[in-house]
Design a protein around this motif. Structure first.
Motif, PDB file in Angstrom:
ATOM      1  N   ALA A 184     -45.754   3.936  -6.527  1.00  0.00           N
ATOM      2  CA  ALA A 184     -46.954   4.114  -5.700  1.00  0.00           C
ATOM      3  C   ALA A 184     -47.442   5.528  -5.982  1.00  0.00           C
ATOM      4  N   LEU A 185     -48.672   5.837  -5.567  1.00  0.00           N
ATOM      5  CA  LEU A 185     -49.167   7.205  -5.725  1.00  0.00           C
ATOM      6  C   LEU A 185     -49.409   7.811  -4.358  1.00  0.00           C
ATOM      7  N   LEU A 186     -48.795   8.977  -4.126  1.00  0.00           N
ATOM      8  CA  LEU A 186     -49.171   9.744  -2.937  1.00  0.00           C
ATOM      9  C   LEU A 186     -50.425  10.519  -3.333  1.00  0.00           C
ATOM     10  N   ILE A 187     -51.531  10.212  -2.661  1.00  0.00           N
ATOM     11  CA  ILE A 187     -52.799  10.873  -3.009  1.00  0.00           C
ATOM     12  C   ILE A 187     -53.200  11.814  -1.882  1.00  0.00           C
ATOM     13  N   ASP A 188     -53.474  13.034  -2.243  1.00  0.00           N
ATOM     14  CA  ASP A 188     -54.071  13.988  -1.312  1.00  0.00           C
ATOM     15  C   ASP A 188     -55.582  13.806  -1.466  1.00  0.00           C
ATOM     16  N   CYS A 189     -56.206  13.221  -0.469  1.00  0.00           N
ATOM     17  CA  CYS A 189     -57.621  12.849  -0.619  1.00  0.00           C
ATOM     18  C   CYS A 189     -58.565  14.040  -0.489  1.00  0.00           C
ATOM     19  N   ARG A 190     -58.008  15.230  -0.245  1.00  0.00           N
ATOM     20  CA  ARG A 190     -58.850  16.429  -0.271  1.00  0.00           C
ATOM     21  C   ARG A 190     -58.860  17.020  -1.681  1.00  0.00           C
ATOM     22  N   SER A 191     -57.676  17.241  -2.236  1.00  0.00           N
ATOM     23  CA  SER A 191     -57.616  17.872  -3.570  1.00  0.00           C
ATOM     24  C   SER A 191     -57.689  16.831  -4.689  1.00  0.00           C
ATOM     25  N   LEU A 192     -57.470  15.561  -4.333  1.00  0.00           N
ATOM     26  CA  LEU A 192     -57.377  14.428  -5.269  1.00  0.00           C
ATOM     27  C   LEU A 192     -56.169  14.545  -6.198  1.00  0.00           C
ATOM     28  N   GLU A 193     -55.205  15.362  -5.806  1.00  0.00           N
ATOM     29  CA  GLU A 193     -53.943  15.397  -6.569  1.00  0.00           C
ATOM     30  C   GLU A 193     -53.149  14.141  -6.277  1.00  0.00           C
ATOM     31  N   THR A 194     -52.473  13.651  -7.319  1.00  0.00           N
ATOM     32  CA  THR A 194     -51.649  12.449  -7.125  1.00  0.00           C
ATOM     33  C   THR A 194     -50.212  12.753  -7.534  1.00  0.00           C
ATOM     34  N   GLN A 195     -49.274  12.154  -6.815  1.00  0.00           N
ATOM     35  CA  GLN A 195     -47.860  12.254  -7.200  1.00  0.00           C
ATOM     36  C   GLN A 195     -47.297  10.849  -7.233  1.00  0.00           C
ATOM     37  N   ARG A 272     -46.996  10.106   9.013  1.00  0.00           N
ATOM     38  CA  ARG A 272     -46.167   8.970   8.565  1.00  0.00           C
ATOM     39  C   ARG A 272     -46.243   8.808   7.052  1.00  0.00           C
ATOM     40  N   THR A 273     -47.429   9.038   6.491  1.00  0.00           N
ATOM     41  CA  THR A 273     -47.606   8.822   5.051  1.00  0.00           C
ATOM     42  C   THR A 273     -46.791   9.845   4.256  1.00  0.00           C
ATOM     43  N   LEU A 274     -46.818  11.087   4.704  1.00  0.00           N
ATOM     44  CA  LEU A 274     -46.002  12.112   4.027  1.00  0.00           C
ATOM     45  C   LEU A 274     -44.515  11.789   4.182  1.00  0.00           C
ATOM     46  N   ALA A 275     -44.123  11.345   5.373  1.00  0.00           N
ATOM     47  CA  ALA A 275     -42.719  10.985   5.607  1.00  0.00           C
ATOM     48  C   ALA A 275     -42.332   9.774   4.744  1.00  0.00           C
ATOM     49  N   ALA A 276     -43.271   8.849   4.570  1.00  0.00           N
ATOM     50  CA  ALA A 276     -42.989   7.643   3.769  1.00  0.00           C
ATOM     51  C   ALA A 276     -42.753   8.019   2.305  1.00  0.00           C
ATOM     52  N   ALA A 277     -43.554   8.961   1.795  1.00  0.00           N
ATOM     53  CA  ALA A 277     -43.364   9.389   0.401  1.00  0.00           C
ATOM     54  C   ALA A 277     -41.991  10.037   0.239  1.00  0.00           C
ATOM     55  N   GLU A 278     -41.591  10.823   1.229  1.00  0.00           N
ATOM     56  CA  GLU A 278     -40.256  11.433   1.200  1.00  0.00           C
ATOM     57  C   GLU A 278     -39.171  10.356   1.201  1.00  0.00           C
ATOM     58  N   GLU A 287     -36.092   3.515   6.254  1.00  0.00           N
ATOM     59  CA  GLU A 287     -37.024   4.464   6.870  1.00  0.00           C
ATOM     60  C   GLU A 287     -38.479   4.129   6.493  1.00  0.00           C
ATOM     61  N   LEU A 288     -38.680   3.782   5.235  1.00  0.00           N
ATOM     62  CA  LEU A 288     -40.037   3.412   4.820  1.00  0.00           C
ATOM     63  C   LEU A 288     -40.527   2.216   5.641  1.00  0.00           C
ATOM     64  N   GLY A 289     -39.669   1.226   5.804  1.00  0.00           N
ATOM     65  CA  GLY A 289     -40.039   0.035   6.585  1.00  0.00           C
ATOM     66  C   GLY A 289     -40.350   0.382   8.031  1.00  0.00           C
ATOM     67  N   ARG A 290     -39.560   1.267   8.599  1.00  0.00           N
ATOM     68  CA  ARG A 290     -39.786   1.676   9.985  1.00  0.00           C
ATOM     69  C   ARG A 290     -41.171   2.340  10.135  1.00  0.00           C
ATOM     70  N   LEU A 291     -41.508   3.181   9.174  1.00  0.00           N
ATOM     71  CA  LEU A 291     -42.813   3.855   9.214  1.00  0.00           C
ATOM     72  C   LEU A 291     -43.958   2.858   9.062  1.00  0.00           C
ATOM     73  N   MET A 292     -43.749   1.839   8.235  1.00  0.00           N
ATOM     74  CA  MET A 292     -44.780   0.803   8.082  1.00  0.00           C
ATOM     75  C   MET A 292     -44.988   0.062   9.410  1.00  0.00           C
ATOM     76  N   ASN A 293     -43.894  -0.252  10.081  1.00  0.00           N
ATOM     77  CA  ASN A 293     -44.013  -0.928  11.384  1.00  0.00           C
ATOM     78  C   ASN A 293     -44.788  -0.061  12.381  1.00  0.00           C
ATOM     79  N   GLU A 294     -44.465   1.223  12.405  1.00  0.00           N
ATOM     80  CA  GLU A 294     -45.160   2.143  13.326  1.00  0.00           C
ATOM     81  C   GLU A 294     -46.642   2.232  12.993  1.00  0.00           C
TER      82      GLU A 294
END
Ligand code: GLA
Length: 384
Positions: A184-195, A272-278, A287-294
């Motif tokens: 997946a790509l973690l996208i910072d929608c301000r800088s448009l950087e992707t990881q 949650r999105t930053l925590a999910a990428a971690e 943990e990812l699943g828990r964040l999706m539920n939340e």
């Protein structure tokens, strides 16, 4: 089995009488987490999926694009010199991309092509972004332009905002342009950087199409956007991305109930999105699943973009033994949900959740066990 790539090539030969010189592909997407955060300058975590739009094409020596859609059984003729809105509707995306690229100062060449895809339309999997990015890839190839995903994604967003008239963010175009296989790509929608972040080992992403379609989506989407912008103004910041949970806790009582809940969704969803990428980097599916539920609860109660059938699908998916978590995905008000499931049980999960959903709603869903794929590319170059 004939692939879509083969179909567009064959149809090209039948119509034009010679081989295409290249085939381009751009994928649809599913958003794992980070909903309605993109236009708040926040974070999103989508992946490009193995459902895509393909165009077989060859350059023309004039300023026309002649493109046939196999899905709509229609041919569109587009003049690059005289850009005006014209039916058929699907070709507005092709025309809009040509318009936005030219507005950005690019010199475009014409082409002749055949387009087809298997991204379900209107289901929240970004079929329109896939068509836009495939079109941009085609223009870039025939016009000798370099492919810079973030820049091209902005062209796609401009097409949506100004040519089509939907006030959407950057997520769909950027993931279609820049996606990476297996990630997946973690996208910072301000800088448009992707990881790029890998999917947790031994898991699969499953897309659950509720067979409900969003009505009046444009107005509800734009209304949410305005509410978020009003909340940001209240805090005196450029976008809700700049409001920390602490700032929010201190001043949330100043907001009316609706604005407060809209802002709370965006602020908590960014965290949650930053925590999910971690969690993904650690390979922590639980943990990812828990964040999706939340995230789903937040979309349902605070952002109010769910509906009964979507909640029923999420409940079926979350209750299954093979599931780590599930939520609605995309703009909202119907369409698809996304679940993270144990890879070995993905097919059983799909069959059981389909039965559970039909039992609950009487509707027949479509369920896709997805692969994360690369973003838009030239997939084949033929010697002609
Ligand atoms: C739609 C828009 C995106 C994004 C999502 C919600 O897909 O096109 O820009 O805002 O909704 O996350």
């Amino acid at each position: 089995m004939t692939t879509i790539q083969d179909r567009v090539k064959q149809a090209f030969v039948e119509r034009v009488g010679s081989e295409p010189s290249l085939v381009v592909r751009a994928p649809g997407r599913v958003n794992i987490i980070g909903e309605h955060t993109d236009y708040n300058d926040g974070f999103v975590l989508p992946m490009a999926i193995d459902r895509a739009v393909y165009i077989a094409l060859r350059p023309r020596h004039d300023q026309y694009v002649i493109v046939e859609s196999l899905d709509f059984d229609e041919i569109a003729e587009i003049s690059l010199i005289e850009m005006v809105h014209r039916p058929p509707e699907w070709s507005e995306y092709v025309r809009g991309v040509a318009w936005a690229m030219q507005e950005a100062g690019m010199m475009l060449s014409g082409w002749e092509g055949v387009v087809a895809g298997d991204v379900p339309i209107g289901a929240g999997l970004s079929s329109s972004a896939a068509l836009e990015m495939a079109t941009a890839r085609a223009f870039a190839a025939v016009s000798g332009l370099t492919w810079e995903p973030a820049w091209i994604a902005k062209i796609g967003q401009k097409t949506e905002n100004l040519w089509i008239g939907v006030n959407s963010g950057i997520m769909d175009q950027l993931i279609s342009a820049a996606g990476r296989a297996g990630h997946a790509l973690l996208i910072d929608c301000r800088s448009l950087e992707t990881q790029a972040v890998p999917l947790p080992p031994d898991t699969r992403i499953v897309v659950l199409d509720t067979a409900t379609r969003r009505g009046l989506v444009g107005s509800a989407y734009n209304e949410r956007r305005q509410q978020c912008e009003a909340a940001a103004r209240h805090f005196g910041v450029k976008a809700l991305r700049d409001v920390t949970p602490e700032m929010f806790a201190e001043r949330e009582h100043e907001l009316d109930d609706v604005t407060r809940r809209r802002a709370r969704h965006v602020i908590t969803e960014n965290a949650r999105t930053l925590a999910a990428a971690e969690a993904m980097r650690r390979g922590d599916a639980v943990e990812l699943g828990r964040l999706m539920n939340e995230s789903h609860v937040s979309m349902r109660d605070d952002f109010e973009i769910s509906r009964e059938e979507v909640d029923a699908m999420v409940a079926c998916a979350q209750a299954h033994d093979a599931s780590f978590g599930a939520r609605m995905t995309g703009g909202g008000f119907g369409g698809c949900c996304v679940a993270l499931v144990r890879a070995a049980d993905a097919q059983t999960f799909a069959a059981d959740v389909a039965a559970c959903y039909t039992q609950a709603t009487g509707l027949t869903p479509t369920i896709y066990v997805c692969e994360a794929t690369d973003g838009a590319s030239v997939v084949e170059t033929l010697a002609s």
